[in-house]
Design a protein around this motif. Structure first.
Motif, short mmCIF file in Angstrom:
data_model
loop_
_atom_site.label_atom_id
_atom_site.label_comp_id
_atom_site.label_asym_id
_atom_site.label_seq_id
_atom_site.Cartn_x
_atom_site.Cartn_y
_atom_site.Cartn_z
N VAL A 1 47.70 58.56 43.35
CA VAL A 1 47.25 57.16 43.35
C VAL A 1 47.76 56.52 44.64
O VAL A 1 48.88 56.78 45.08
N VAL A 2 46.88 55.73 45.26
CA VAL A 2 47.21 55.16 46.57
C VAL A 2 46.80 53.69 46.63
O VAL A 2 45.76 53.32 46.06
N THR A 3 47.65 52.84 47.23
CA THR A 3 47.30 51.42 47.41
C THR A 3 47.10 51.17 48.91
O THR A 3 48.01 51.39 49.69
N GLY A 4 45.91 50.70 49.27
CA GLY A 4 45.62 50.55 50.70
C GLY A 4 45.31 49.11 51.08
O GLY A 4 45.05 48.27 50.23
N GLY A 5 45.36 48.83 52.39
CA GLY A 5 45.02 47.50 52.90
C GLY A 5 46.10 46.49 52.61
O GLY A 5 47.23 46.84 52.23
N GLY A 6 45.76 45.20 52.73
CA GLY A 6 46.73 44.15 52.43
C GLY A 6 47.03 44.14 50.94
O GLY A 6 46.20 44.55 50.13
N ASP A 7 48.22 43.69 50.56
CA ASP A 7 48.53 43.68 49.13
C ASP A 7 47.79 42.53 48.43
O ASP A 7 47.22 41.65 49.08
N ALA A 8 47.77 42.60 47.11
CA ALA A 8 47.14 41.55 46.30
C ALA A 8 47.88 41.51 44.96
O ALA A 8 48.26 42.57 44.45
N PRO A 9 48.07 40.33 44.38
CA PRO A 9 48.75 40.27 43.09
C PRO A 9 47.96 41.07 42.05
O PRO A 9 46.76 40.85 41.88
N GLY A 10 48.62 42.00 41.40
CA GLY A 10 47.93 42.83 40.39
C GLY A 10 47.94 44.31 40.75
O GLY A 10 47.64 45.16 39.90
N LEU A 11 48.30 44.64 42.00
CA LEU A 11 48.32 46.07 42.39
C LEU A 11 49.27 46.87 41.50
O LEU A 11 48.93 47.95 40.99
N ASN A 12 50.47 46.31 41.27
CA ASN A 12 51.43 47.03 40.43
C ASN A 12 50.95 47.14 38.99
O ASN A 12 51.24 48.12 38.31
N ALA A 13 50.22 46.12 38.54
CA ALA A 13 49.69 46.16 37.16
C ALA A 13 48.67 47.30 37.04
O ALA A 13 48.59 47.96 35.99
N VAL A 14 47.88 47.54 38.10
CA VAL A 14 46.93 48.66 38.07
C VAL A 14 47.71 49.98 38.02
O VAL A 14 47.41 50.87 37.21
N LEU A 15 48.75 50.09 38.88
CA LEU A 15 49.54 51.33 38.91
C LEU A 15 50.12 51.62 37.52
O LEU A 15 50.10 52.75 37.03
N ARG A 16 50.62 50.57 36.89
CA ARG A 16 51.21 50.73 35.55
C ARG A 16 50.15 51.26 34.56
O ARG A 16 50.40 52.20 33.81
N ALA A 17 48.96 50.67 34.61
CA ALA A 17 47.90 51.09 33.68
C ALA A 17 47.45 52.52 33.97
O ALA A 17 47.18 53.30 33.05
#
Ligand code: F6P
Length: 379
Positions: free
Chosen positions: A6-22
């Protein structure tokens, strides 16, 4: 399928960690998969690689936490810019990443990102590597999904800023200009402007004239209100002019917008003689806790992305359409930017409730509407 990355790209946004958790809860808890987090966006797949396994305890408490525990990069070696501004996806970089993925035993990727990151994901898909995308951007400018997580939180913050600017503007009889994010699309400015009772909204989709904005300020001043609230997207531009840039970027980076509020501040003070101040909201819109809606959407996107993966829907992105999460081809998701329709319902509502967009033809526009209305009433 035993291991997914799983990878998070670009600028951050509120909710990225919530997606990772799910993603972790669903993949590990429901499907018995191993989940590997790729650190620093796709860059973690190059050189000596930076990855770490994510298990249930790693995602505990992540629902309300802003940012991304995996780190994010706006650009890296997966996208190059030519001196003419064209983007190139260098094949040897993708090959290196895919060799490393094979070595790490990662059989597929869930990619969280906006148009830039999803373009990289689509390239992995083109090489035959299994990917599923999750749309992320506070700008809400991806056409394939009605909403991206992060937007509603940014909207809350911009609206609160407008509320706060109202009281100080009113106390001092000033014009206050708030600059919000939105490079090519004015969704944050439009929605917060309506929700926060702005008098003028400036967005990239409706080029404005300084004289029209000044006229609105003067009109208000003459009537009952000696203060005025303006919200401007960073990408708003003067009719016949262009957007305002902080700098023009370089080979490794796109040009950076910014300065529209300050520009309007100086011009309005010159034309109207009214005391004017500008505020740039900047990354306050992106940092910190996601609101309840974004946590819910992010969680739903994360779980649905894993389910899509397990169903073999590679090369797809999860998207919100008609209150349901569906999947759409990645190619379709990156093909079109969602911009504000200048004649759309919310723009019309804003105008009907007295908000100006500073459009040079705004008077004509009003006259036409009034003419149509009186013609209809006499029929
Ligand atoms: O894409 C989201 C966005 O927030 C834009 O609205 C803004 O122009 C940009 O990111 C800012 O990015 P950076 O963090 O590089 O300044």
């Amino acid at each position: 399928m035993k291991t997914i990355g799983v990878v998070t790209g670009g600028g951050d946004a509120p909710g990225l960690n919530a997606v990772l958790r799910a993603v972790v809860k669903t993949a590990v808890g429901e499907y018995g998969l191993r989940v590997v987090g790729i650190e620093d966006s796709f860059e973690g797949l190059l050189d000596e690689t930076h990855t770490r396994e994510l298990i249930a305890k790693d995602v505990r408490g992540l629902l309300p936490r802003g940012g991304t525990i995996l780190g994010a990069r706006n650009r890296g070696r997966f996208v190059e810019r030519t001196p003419e501004g064209r983007t190139v996806l260098p094949e040897h970089i993708y090959r290196e990443a895919m060799n490393n993925l094979e070595r790490l035993g990662i059989e597929g990727l869930i990619v969280l990102g906006g148009d830039g990151t999803l373009t990289i994901a689509a390239e992995f898909d083109r090489f035959g590597f299994p990917v599923v995308g999750v749309p992320k951007t506070i700008d809400n400018d991806l056409a394939a999904t009605e909403l991206t997580f992060g937007f509603m939180t940014a909207l809350d913050i911009a609206t609160e800023a407008l509320d706060r600017l109202h009281t100080t503007a009113e106390s001092h009889d000033r014009v206050m200009i708030l600059e919000v994010m939105g490079r090519h699309s004015g969704w944050i400015a439009l929605h917060s402007g309506v929700a926060g009772g702005a008098d003028v909204i400036l967005i990239p989709e409706i080029p404005f004239s300084m004289e029209m904005v000044a006229q609105k300020v003067i009109e208000r001043d003459r009537r009952d209100a000696q203060f005025c609230i303006i919200v401007a997207s960073e990408g708003a531009s003067l009719a016949g002019g262009g957007a305002i840039y902080q700098d023009m970027g370089g080979v490794d980076r796109a040009p950076r917008l910014g300065g529209i509020a300050n520009f309007c501040c100086n011009e309005l003070e010159r034309i109207t003689g009214k005391e004017t101040r500008s505020v740039v909201l900047g990354h306050l819109q992106r940092g910190g806790r996601p609101n309840a809606f974004d946590r819910m959407l992010a969680t739903n996107f994360g779980a649905c992305a894993v389910r899509a993966f397990m169903a073999g829907e590679y090369g797809k992105m999860v998207a919100l359409q008609a209150a349901d999460i569906v999947t759409v081809p990645l190619a379709e998701a990156i093909a079109q930017t969602k911009t504000v329709p200048p004649d759309g319902q919310l723009v019309r509502t804003a105008r009907d409730t007295g908000i100006s967009f500073g459009a040079p033809d705004e008077c004509q526009h009003h006259a036409n509407l009034q003419e149509t209305a009186s013609a209809t009433s006499t029929q």
